[in-house]
Design an enzyme around this catalytic site. Sequence first.
Site, mmCIF file in Angstrom:
data_model
loop_
_atom_site.group_PDB
_atom_site.id
_atom_site.type_symbol
_atom_site.label_atom_id
_atom_site.label_comp_id
_atom_site.label_asym_id
_atom_site.label_seq_id
_atom_site.Cartn_x
_atom_site.Cartn_y
_atom_site.Cartn_z
ATOM 1 N N HIS A 224 0.911 -1.331 0.088
ATOM 2 C CA HIS A 224 0.070 0.012 -0.022
ATOM 3 C C HIS A 224 0.641 1.304 0.044
ATOM 4 C CE1 HIS A 224 -3.406 -2.919 0.734
ATOM 5 N NE2 HIS A 224 -2.526 -3.327 1.652
ATOM 6 N N GLU B 286 -2.383 0.510 8.178
ATOM 7 C CA GLU B 286 -1.502 -0.532 7.424
ATOM 8 C C GLU B 286 -0.234 0.157 6.588
ATOM 9 O OE1 GLU B 286 -3.074 -3.264 4.816
ATOM 10 O OE2 GLU B 286 -1.321 -4.370 4.505
ATOM 11 N N HIS C 137 2.823 -7.041 4.694
ATOM 12 C CA HIS C 137 1.392 -6.285 4.879
ATOM 13 C C HIS C 137 0.794 -6.658 6.321
ATOM 14 C CE1 HIS C 137 0.000 -5.547 0.553
ATOM 15 N NE2 HIS C 137 1.082 -6.150 0.363
ATOM 16 N N GLU D 260 1.749 -11.522 6.172
ATOM 17 C CA GLU D 260 0.515 -10.568 7.041
ATOM 18 C C GLU D 260 1.130 -10.738 8.398
ATOM 19 O OE1 GLU D 260 -2.467 -9.801 3.808
ATOM 20 O OE2 GLU D 260 -1.739 -8.990 5.565
HETATM 21 ZN ZN LIG Z 1 -2.057 -5.280 2.505
#
Ligand SMILES: [Zn+2]
Length: 462
Positions: A287, A301, A354, A423
Amino acid sequence: MLRKLPYLLLSLVVVLLFSIFSPKETSAISLKDIPAKYKTEIDYLVNKNLIAGYPGGYFYPDRSVTREEAATIIGRTIGLNGAQRQTSFTDVNSSSFGSGYIQSAYEKGIISGHGEGIFHPKNPITRGEMAYLIASAFNLTEKSEIYFNDVATSGTLFEAINKVATAGITVGYPDGTFGPNKSITRAEFSVFVARSLNPDFKVNVQPKPTGERIVSASTLNVRSGPGASFNQVGVLANGSKVTTYQYVGDWVYISYGTIQGYVNSNYLKGTSTPNVGANVIAIDPGHGGSDPGAMANGLKEKEINLDVSLRIKKYLEDAGIKVVMTRTNDTFISLDGRVDYAVKNGADTFVSIHTNSATASSASGTETYYSAAALNPRAESSKQLATFIQKRLLEAWGTTDRGVKEAGFRVIKANPLPATLVELGFITNSGDANKLGSNEYRESAAKAISLGIQDYYNWKNR
Ligand SMILES: [Zn+2]
């Protein structure tokens, strides 16, 4: 004429088609009806046993190609598993000649059906559908200012057609149209596939080098297509510096002196530090800019991903590993742009960072993804990389182990490098969020991920 044949006869024709599409049966040279304009491309495919003529020495260049035939030839071209089997489509049963290729292409996200569970295997494939198939099978990413009168920029096929045109695979018709709804002919189909495979056939574009790489195997075979079954056209010695052009799965088209062709990219290394064992990792903070990613518990995030990534960079550089960052500040970069940047800057491996989220605040834990979308060696490397990182992260954070998982996220799927997507934890879970917001935990995650990457390189260079 063919269309008026009764069904039974049609099935016979299909069976016959199967046998003439089969690689064993081709006799390359003597086809009588190949248009001069497309002769080079069609000869290339026929000689590679990817498409065949009909008995009697005819190619029938103006005949259409069914969706099943198209999937079969593309599948064969990029080395998919073609073993006939059960498919996800109600109208493609396991005995259909293309069932294996259709199912493999579906699993890898290369094709979609016509609505829920329907593939229409016997329908002629249109030029628009073919553009979509080529763009996804060959991971085309680049777009440009090319427009056709009959392709609306808002339409679903605009992007695929643009990518195919940008890549020099088609120029459309002289009147400025593309004919997205027209059935593709066998001649046009062959030209699309040949130009996808061989950069020398591309029109209006010079084959664009993507970088330079160094041969890391003791010898490396150069082949005429992206797979070990293609003819050998040369051999490279250890340490040879090659120019790279395009990736097809694990394979990359290279040139070295007068030698041109495909090599297995697992036996190439980056050039920036040409000594054997030198590693270049791309770290991709997910992102950024206008895309904040997940937000909860006062955290964003994009900010967590960047901060942890910058800390990973420091640990890796301390360990003597060169790091390519896809972003170092709060900017938006497309998913394909991230992969392109990494490849162009000589990265040999790709790690995307992420932070997870869920509607249920109870969901928590750490998970690491890889994609099996490419051919086996890259998928295996990607899985190893994910496994090493996941193990180190769990040791550092003590979060719930959600496992190493396979998924088709674009940055890891449409990526020629071994790639993984981490993640860290759930921003929507208060326990995980406490860690995600803490400097100490970000530092320990960065250290853990850098150790996982070093585990991977030790395994890879073993
Ligand atoms: Zn993400």
